[in-house]
Design a protein around this motif. Structure first.
Motif, PDB file in Angstrom:
ATOM      1  N   ARG A  12      -6.822 -48.316 -62.108  1.00 25.40           N
ATOM      2  CA  ARG A  12      -6.247 -47.069 -62.595  1.00 25.40           C
ATOM      3  C   ARG A  12      -5.632 -47.304 -63.961  1.00 25.40           C
ATOM      4  N   ILE A  13      -5.470 -46.205 -64.678  1.00 23.49           N
ATOM      5  CA  ILE A  13      -4.666 -46.289 -65.891  1.00 23.49           C
ATOM      6  C   ILE A  13      -3.333 -45.612 -65.600  1.00 23.49           C
ATOM      7  N   MET A  14      -2.293 -46.391 -65.748  1.00 24.55           N
ATOM      8  CA  MET A  14      -0.960 -45.839 -65.505  1.00 24.55           C
ATOM      9  C   MET A  14      -0.387 -45.480 -66.871  1.00 24.55           C
ATOM     10  N   LEU A  15      -0.048 -44.202 -67.039  1.00 23.74           N
ATOM     11  CA  LEU A  15       0.501 -43.787 -68.330  1.00 23.74           C
ATOM     12  C   LEU A  15       2.012 -43.897 -68.304  1.00 23.74           C
ATOM     13  N   VAL A  16       2.517 -44.704 -69.181  1.00 20.87           N
ATOM     14  CA  VAL A  16       3.966 -44.896 -69.206  1.00 20.87           C
ATOM     15  C   VAL A  16       4.509 -44.412 -70.538  1.00 20.87           C
ATOM     16  N   GLU A  17       5.763 -44.109 -70.514  1.00 27.98           N
ATOM     17  CA  GLU A  17       6.398 -43.646 -71.724  1.00 27.98           C
ATOM     18  C   GLU A  17       7.215 -44.786 -72.303  1.00 27.98           C
ATOM     19  N   VAL A  18       6.896 -45.126 -73.535  1.00 27.53           N
ATOM     20  CA  VAL A  18       7.650 -46.182 -74.197  1.00 27.53           C
ATOM     21  C   VAL A  18       8.131 -45.607 -75.510  1.00 27.53           C
ATOM     22  N   GLY A  19       9.420 -45.569 -75.684  1.00 25.19           N
ATOM     23  CA  GLY A  19       9.953 -44.859 -76.841  1.00 25.19           C
ATOM     24  C   GLY A  19       9.577 -43.409 -76.675  1.00 25.19           C
ATOM     25  N   GLN A  20       8.975 -42.842 -77.681  1.00 24.46           N
ATOM     26  CA  GLN A  20       8.561 -41.450 -77.570  1.00 24.46           C
ATOM     27  C   GLN A  20       7.072 -41.351 -77.274  1.00 24.46           C
ATOM     28  N   GLU A  21       6.402 -42.504 -77.154  1.00 22.70           N
ATOM     29  CA  GLU A  21       4.953 -42.461 -77.098  1.00 22.70           C
ATOM     30  C   GLU A  21       4.413 -42.768 -75.711  1.00 22.70           C
ATOM     31  N   GLY A  22       3.245 -42.230 -75.453  1.00 20.84           N
ATOM     32  CA  GLY A  22       2.568 -42.554 -74.215  1.00 20.84           C
ATOM     33  C   GLY A  22       1.654 -43.755 -74.427  1.00 20.84           C
ATOM     34  N   ILE A  23       1.656 -44.645 -73.465  1.00 16.35           N
ATOM     35  CA  ILE A  23       0.788 -45.814 -73.551  1.00 16.35           C
ATOM     36  C   ILE A  23       0.165 -46.011 -72.177  1.00 16.35           C
ATOM     37  N   GLY A  24      -1.135 -46.291 -72.154  1.00 14.67           N
ATOM     38  CA  GLY A  24      -1.805 -46.516 -70.885  1.00 14.67           C
ATOM     39  C   GLY A  24      -1.797 -47.999 -70.532  1.00 14.67           C
ATOM     40  N   VAL A  25      -1.670 -48.283 -69.279  1.00 19.42           N
ATOM     41  CA  VAL A  25      -1.690 -49.669 -68.816  1.00 19.42           C
ATOM     42  C   VAL A  25      -2.707 -49.750 -67.682  1.00 19.42           C
ATOM     43  N   ILE A  26      -3.665 -50.652 -67.817  1.00 17.47           N
ATOM     44  CA  ILE A  26      -4.659 -50.791 -66.750  1.00 17.47           C
ATOM     45  C   ILE A  26      -4.066 -51.626 -65.621  1.00 17.47           C
ATOM     46  N   VAL A  27      -4.133 -51.085 -64.411  1.00 20.47           N
ATOM     47  CA  VAL A  27      -3.657 -51.853 -63.261  1.00 20.47           C
ATOM     48  C   VAL A  27      -4.773 -51.868 -62.223  1.00 20.47           C
ATOM     49  N   ASP A  28      -4.735 -52.853 -61.328  1.00 19.63           N
ATOM     50  CA  ASP A  28      -5.825 -52.986 -60.366  1.00 19.63           C
ATOM     51  C   ASP A  28      -5.820 -51.855 -59.354  1.00 19.63           C
ATOM     52  N   SER A  29      -4.643 -51.516 -58.847  1.00 21.85           N
ATOM     53  CA  SER A  29      -4.552 -50.353 -57.979  1.00 21.85           C
ATOM     54  C   SER A  29      -3.086 -50.017 -57.854  1.00 21.85           C
ATOM     55  N   VAL A  30      -2.846 -48.740 -57.636  1.00 27.17           N
ATOM     56  CA  VAL A  30      -1.456 -48.328 -57.484  1.00 27.17           C
ATOM     57  C   VAL A  30      -1.204 -48.177 -56.004  1.00 27.17           C
ATOM     58  N   SER A  31      -0.232 -48.914 -55.469  1.00 22.09           N
ATOM     59  CA  SER A  31      -0.068 -48.868 -54.029  1.00 22.09           C
ATOM     60  C   SER A  31       0.887 -47.765 -53.574  1.00 22.09           C
ATOM     61  N   SER A  32       2.042 -47.678 -54.152  1.00 24.55           N
ATOM     62  CA  SER A  32       2.975 -46.702 -53.604  1.00 24.55           C
ATOM     63  C   SER A  32       4.192 -46.530 -54.497  1.00 24.55           C
ATOM     64  N   VAL A  33       4.969 -45.541 -54.124  1.00 16.78           N
ATOM     65  CA  VAL A  33       6.281 -45.377 -54.750  1.00 16.78           C
ATOM     66  C   VAL A  33       7.288 -45.901 -53.743  1.00 16.78           C
ATOM     67  N   LEU A  34       8.114 -46.818 -54.180  1.00 14.36           N
ATOM     68  CA  LEU A  34       9.057 -47.458 -53.258  1.00 14.36           C
ATOM     69  C   LEU A  34      10.489 -47.198 -53.674  1.00 14.36           C
ATOM     70  N   ARG A  35      11.329 -47.115 -52.672  1.00 10.51           N
ATOM     71  CA  ARG A  35      12.762 -47.122 -52.955  1.00 10.51           C
ATOM     72  C   ARG A  35      13.257 -48.534 -52.689  1.00 10.51           C
ATOM     73  N   ILE A  36      13.962 -49.046 -53.638  1.00  6.96           N
ATOM     74  CA  ILE A  36      14.434 -50.412 -53.478  1.00  6.96           C
ATOM     75  C   ILE A  36      15.944 -50.426 -53.652  1.00  6.96           C
ATOM     76  N   ALA A  37      16.612 -51.033 -52.717  1.00  2.54           N
ATOM     77  CA  ALA A  37      18.060 -51.150 -52.842  1.00  2.54           C
ATOM     78  C   ALA A  37      18.356 -52.142 -53.956  1.00  2.54           C
ATOM     79  N   GLU A  38      19.318 -51.768 -54.766  1.00  2.00           N
ATOM     80  CA  GLU A  38      19.655 -52.594 -55.923  1.00  2.00           C
ATOM     81  C   GLU A  38      19.975 -54.036 -55.501  1.00  2.00           C
ATOM     82  N   ASP A  39      20.595 -54.167 -54.335  1.00  6.37           N
ATOM     83  CA  ASP A  39      21.020 -55.525 -53.972  1.00  6.37           C
ATOM     84  C   ASP A  39      19.884 -56.368 -53.382  1.00  6.37           C
TER      85      ASP A  39
END
Lengths: 683, 171
Positions: B88-115
């Motif tokens: 997949r291409i994951m579009l991320v925002e860096v500064g004010q610009e969009g940049i695509g990043v190729i990743v093998d697969s996107v698995s999920s959105v996770l909640r992670i406890a800070e600790d």
């Protein structure tokens, strides 16, 4: 970092331009008011202007102007509400305030220190307090500006000490949508993001409170930032759960009390909005059918962002149109669909006319006379020459030549740099000039004119010129080039060295031109807007710097060529001729391929090779483009020709913005992106 | 706030929690902050850009905008993998610009406890550490939290250096 500063500079330029217009209107109105002091519409107009100036100045943290305009507003408010008549004495105060604002605007435009305002503020304050009961009431009516959220004492101390340290503290108020999920997470995110662009002094709720989930739909962050908090505002506003972001300047408590105004200005823009609304509503009743004297009604102020957006949309239209013509061509090839094809073709032609007129209209709207940046130079040059102990006649020609706003912005800094150089390094001291048989006064001419589809801006001086030998020595000394390589350079090539990063002829940076930017930055700035720079010099006689700038920016005609599997766009303007290889004879000069074009021998370079920095690689090409590289004729071998099209130039983002010979990208009719080449620098 | 209270705060789910987008690259799982991810799209035609830095795969047409696409595999020195439908291409925002990043697969959105996030220094060593915000433990899995802004600004700096070097070389 440079970006944010530019942004601030842009905002400032915008504000100053607006203030200039507003003050002109105000002066007119005040003169009218002198004749008819009862004219409520005029008073309202001046009030509105002051309010606008105050708001603009407050956003950028320009405290002095806020104080003055706020004071004027107070007086005008008293008059408007019928608390007191407009006396000649009051009018004089208003005139003084306008004079000061004009001074202030000039000072900021010329990047000088702003004039002191203490006396004026005191005068205004005295004038405003002449009607004690009402005056104070009115003053109090300006609600205290400190945010609605209570700030803990230790935070106030932190903030005040930051202000006392001379920092500009801004109050960023972030309001979330009422239904935003996980408010504490959002608050935390925003705080964390903000730390990248600004120093967060404190926040309400604090980080600890946020962690404990003690949050409301409002987050107030106190930051210090060089850009007036605009970056922070944009950043916070980008979060989809945020409904509103405001940024105001924070004033320390101590200062606020001693400044003579009740309540600081920070909150006014917010608190006064309803008030202004009310007065607008009330106005038609009292608005006598007085004829309008200003021609404000003929023009509107448009956000450049909107124009850019429109331009992009036109770009999309052009792409669609191109695609349509291609479809038409396809359809016309077979007899059954030829009729439809030709209809589509004429539709495409019509679309082309419409879109190019639309484009022209938008481009027109973006044009500004070069005067808008040139006008500050006479003063700058005068100051510079005085400081350098030189005598100078500075002349501007063609100041009404118009250029695209973006281009103007891009050449502003470069011109400052070039003009500084001309005074500092170019023009000699009077004694030296006389000794060289020149008049003691040096001469610098800045001119702008149209040439074909370009605007050419020139800076010409009759100074000492640039010594190519000295340039070489300096480059060798700085390690930019080897001794032997320097020996081989022609004079013209040696001059090119001044565009190398890290180069500066002056051995010690002087106060005038040693600002850390060099000609490399100047060139990069120009190239960003497809401009070119050329330096010609004659030792002892002077230097001519020529900037060639495109009239329009976004759309260009380009030749689409194939090279291996890739398609590249090459601006048609840089291709002199296209030759089929079978029609020409390719020989070799010193073992390198060259073509004979009507008796002239031109090196033949493979585009594919050039892009891999291997110029002379295989030459099995079908076509050769006759073009120029670094101002020398060159033939560029390509594998295929696709055709000539109008393309829309798109930026490729930061990472790809500085590649040599790459001017940007475009999107082809079938939807694939393609790289636009700057053939002049491809080799 | 006493030390005990601070601990409680860190454990509270609403206080110290982060949402990340998890994706795989090679054998490893990485994560980036959800706030920086704009959208995730299937891989489409990527046109190479001559003279672009090595980790830039090329440019794509994202609804009329030209967006650069990076290959993190190259950045991290993994072997390249082409034509994989799960990429997949994951579009991320860096500064004010969009940049695509190729990743093998996107698995999920996770909640992670800070600790549950540990400092990278405790687990990895080497250059990469600069791009790593931390290592999150989710069950038995380790998720490397990336600082994309850092990766890109670092890469940019290198590009600029290269460009300057090239410019400085006068034939």
């Amino acid at each position: 970092m440079k970006d944010t500063r530019d942004e601030f500079g842009q905002d400032l330029d915008l504000l100053l331009a607006e203030v200039g217009e507003l003050l002109a209107v105000t002066e007119e109105s005040l003169v009218e008011l002198e004749k008819s002091p009862e004219d409520a519409a005029l008073i309202q107009e001046v009030f509105r202007v002051m309010h606008t100036i105050k708001g603009g100045a407050a956003t950028l943290g320009l405290q002095e102007a806020v104080e003055v305009s706020h004071g004027m507003e107070n007086i005008l408010d008293q008059i408007r509400s019928g608390e007191r008549p407009l006396t000649t004495a009051l009018l004089n105060v208003l005139f003084q305030a306008v004079d000061w604002l004009k001074e202030w605007k000039l000072a900021l435009t010329d990047k000088r220190a702003v004039p002191p305002n203490e006396d004026l503020v005191e005068t205004i304050r005295l004038a405003a307090s002449e009607v004690p009961e009402k005056g104070i009431v009115s003053g109090k009516a300006e609600p205290d500006a400190l945010p609605p959220v209570e700030i803990p004492d230790d935070t106030v101390q932190k903030l005040d000490s930051a202000v006392n340290e001379g920092k500009n503290v801004f109050v960023l108020t972030v309001k979330f949508h009422s239904d935003a999920p996980l408010l504490s997470v959002r608050c935390f995110q925003i705080l964390t993001f903000l730390e990248d662009v600004a120093e967060v002094v404190a926040s309400v709720p604090s980080r600890e409170e946020i962690e404990q989930d003690r949050v409301s739909d409002t987050l107030v962050v106190y930051i210090t930032a060089e850009d007036g908090g605009m970056g922070a505002k944009e950043l916070a506003g980008a979060n989809q759960d945020v409904s509103e972001v405001t940024v105001e300047k924070y004033r320390a408590h101590v200062q606020a009390e001693s400044s003579g105004f009740e309540g600081s200005e920070t909150g006014d823009s917010r608190d006064e909005a309803p008030k202004l609304e009310a007065s607008k509503v009330a106005q038609p009743a009292q608005d006598a059918p007085a004829p309008r004297r200003s021609d404000l009604g003929r023009t509107v102020r448009v956000d450049v962002g909107l124009l850019d957006f429109l331009m992009n949309m036109v770009g999309e239209l052009v792409i669609d149109r191109t695609r349509l013509s291609q479809l038409a061509a396809q359809l016309m090839r077979s007899p059954e669909t030829a009729a439809i094809g030709s209809e589509i073709s004429s539709l495409a032609a019509h679309l082309q006319r419409t879109s190019s007129e639309l484009q022209e209209g938008i481009m027109q709207a973006r044009l500004l006379p070069v005067k808008s940046i040139f006008s500050k130079f006479p003063r700058m040059m005068r100051d510079l020459s005085l400081r350098c102990g030189k005598q100078l006649d500075f002349e501007i020609q063609g100041e009404n030549t118009e250029l695209d706003r973006t281009v103007l912005e891009a050449i502003d800094d470069p011109l400052i740099h070039i003009l500084r150089n001309s005074v500092d390094h170019g023009i000699e001291l009077p004694e030296a000039r006389v000794a060289a048989g020149k008049p003691p006064r040096g001469r610098v001419i800045l001119s702008a004119q149209h040439e074909e589809n370009q605007v050419v801006v020139k800076v010409e001086d009759d100074g000492g010129g640039i010594d190519a030998e000295r340039v070489k020595r300096s480059a060798v000394k700085k390690g930019l080039i080897s001794e032997e390589a320097a020996q081989r350079l022609s004079e013209k090539e040696a001059l090119e060295l001044i565009f190398t990063p890290g180069f500066s002829t002056s051995d010690t940076a002087t106060e005038v031109s040693g600002r850390g930017v060099g000609m490399d930055v100047v060139r990069a700035n120009l190239e960003r807007v497809n401009g070119q720079i050329e330096v010609r010099t004659k030792l002892g006689q002077g230097t001519l710097v020529t900037l060639r700038l495109p009239l329009t920016l976004a759309i260009m005609r380009a030749l689409l060529v194939r090279c291996k599997e890739e398609v590249f766009a090459i601006p048609t303007s840089s291709v002199e001729e296209v030759l089929a290889m079978e029609d020409v004879t390719v020989g070799s000069v010193q073992g390198k391929p060259a073509m004979n074009v009507r008796g002239k021998v031109v090196p033949l370079i493979s585009l594919d090779g050039a892009l891999r920095d291997d110029l002379w690689s295989d030459n099995g090409h079908r076509y050769a483009l006759l073009t120029r590289s670094n101002d020398r004729p060159m033939a560029l071998g390509v594998d295929g020709l696709i055709g000539e099209e109008e393309i829309v130039v798109k930026e490729m983002g930061h990472i790809l913005s500085r590649l040599k010979g790459i001017a940007g990208a475009t999107i082809l009719a079938q939807g694939d992106p393609a790289v636009i080449l700057d053939v002049n620098r491809v080799v | 706030m006493s030390i005990d209270e601070a601990r409680v705060v860190n454990r509270s789910p609403s206080g110290g929690e982060r949402q990340i987008v998890a994706f795989s690259l090679g054998q490893e799982t990485y994560g980036v902050d959800i706030a920086s991810v704009r959208e995730i799209i299937p891989v489409q035609k990527i046109v190479p850009v001559p003279r672009a830095p090595q980790f830039v795969e090329g440019i794509i047409n994202l609804r009329g905008r030209v967006v650069p696409v990076l290959d993190l595999r190259k950045q991290f020195g993994f072997e390249e993998r082409k034509d994989d439908p799960t990429q997949r291409i994951m579009l991320v925002e860096v500064g004010q610009e969009g940049i695509g990043v190729i990743v093998d697969s996107v698995s999920s959105v996770l909640r992670i406890a800070e600790d549950s996030i540990e400092e990278a220094a405790t687990v990895v060593v080497g250059d990469e550490i600069e791009y790593i915000e931390g290592i999150a433990k989710v069950g038995t899995e380790l998720i490397v939290l990336l600082d994309l802004t850092r990766i890109i600004s670092d890469a940019e700096k290198r590009t600029l250096r290269e460009a300057d070097l090239r410019a400085a070389v006068v034939q």
